[in-house]
Design an enzyme around this catalytic site. Sequence first.
Site: not given
Length: 534
Positions: A79, A106-107, A190, A192, A246, A248-249, A390
Amino acid sequence: MTETVSHDPRPRETTVTPQDASTPQDTIAVVDFGSQYTQLIARRVREEGVFCRIHPCTAPIEEIVGDRAALRGIVLSGGPASVYWADAPVMRLELLEQGVPVLGICYGLQATIKALGGAVAPGDAGGEYGRTELHAEAVPGAPERSVVWMSHGDRVESLPAGFTAIASSDGCPFAAVEGLEGRFLGLQFHPEVSHTEYGAAILSDFLHDRCGAGRGWQMGSYVEDASRAIRERVGDGRVICGLSGGVDSSALALLLHHALGDKLTCIFVDNGLLRQGEARQVVDTFQGAFGLRLQAIDAGDEFLAALTGVTDPEAKRKAIGKVFIDVFARAARDCGDAAFLAQGTLYPDVIESMAAHGGPTMTIKTHHNVGGLPDDLKFKLIEPFRELFKDEVRQVGRLLGLPEAIVSRHPFPGPGLAVRIPGEITREKLATLRAADAIFREELTRSGWMARTAQAFAVLLPVRSVGVMGDVRTYESVVALRCVDTPDFMTADWSQLPYELLALVSSRIINEVAGVNRVVYDISSKPPATIEWE
Ligand code: XMP
């Protein structure tokens, strides 16, 4: 973020997620202390086949723990705060008392150490930023020497009783620590981010070995679990779903079709502002190839009428949004007995609204979706992608046979070509832009550059310029080409396309598109420019 289907702002009382139908699955709770990397942590966890949810660090403990039988571990994010700030997010010790392993990053590490009585020195003691060499003594997943990504001001100075250092760096004696009888792992770096060489291995070890989480989160089982949940929820009812073409739809429509067959009706609104061949392609793909019940509405005239005389970009968006709602609502009413409306809301949308409701600051994407539906349409909402990122939606699409061209399609804005024609929209301008845009995209695809860039399109400028064709003076339109590289559409660089490619596109547009005698390439980054011209 760029689907043309609207997101309904009404409260979501009911949703369908795969968890509704399956036995509890191993879950990791990611507690967000406001890190720009929190979503990345969650994606990395899911890439390991483990389901996770993000919770603001202010959320009630019961909410973070959720179904205790399913909880396998907790990850505390980094953070922006210093533990010395008056309003620093608080690390609640209950998070360490759930009987599951905790990873503090980290934080998340510093706040835990401070809360347990260790010492954390403020930033002026010397932080570390960027690539750093880690000297690991006993960090599972990491060799003795490796490169990690650091980004911290404060640093741990002394450990509470029962904690030991398991790695150091030149600037940080406690680059990784262990405590609480092996239940707490703290990393100052980190894991990630991709710059941390063994980050994925360290996370993998934490999730599977320390937490004992299985690899049950796979999109194949997701599709079946979600389908079962949707079938149970819908029963004998009917569902409608807006389809824009698109990713997603499209994936949503295929998932619902997989689950419900003909109980689903898709509504595709052709607003007349789509690219060349796009409307045809949507109908051919979904009605033709997939056999979906599709109501395709050619509403181009209605949209164009609403745009007459409108030149302001935001006024265009409003006009388009309003007509979309009218047309969609009419079509939905025509579906009469449908009780459910499916929407392609994604997890980042959910996280964003969560952050807006009191969580710590997070990177927030701009949403420009056209507005919600009128309240008198009393649909129950179905949002199967509410917990998906996504790239997971793309996987769902692939699994259900969605053509790669749609799966990896560049985003296309809801207001379509209307925001690529500064000034008033006319049928003629739309035709000119469509033709130029099609040439640009065709050459990008042919040369392999389409897949290497994030978004590419043509813009029809509201100026005319002098040219000469044969021996004749011309006074015609200018087309600008825009092509950008971006990880997230929040910032972007213009793509360094090869000169030969630009030359080919320019020459083809000027020769093949009537009314255009000049082509320019947009070399502005975002910020200060934006990706679209309006
Ligand atoms: P900007 O122009 O804000 O664009 O840098 C960032 C991304 O958002 C898309 N965009 C839109 N998408 N409705 C949409 O659905 C809109 O009104 C809209 N405006 C911009 C843009 O194409 C890019 O991907």
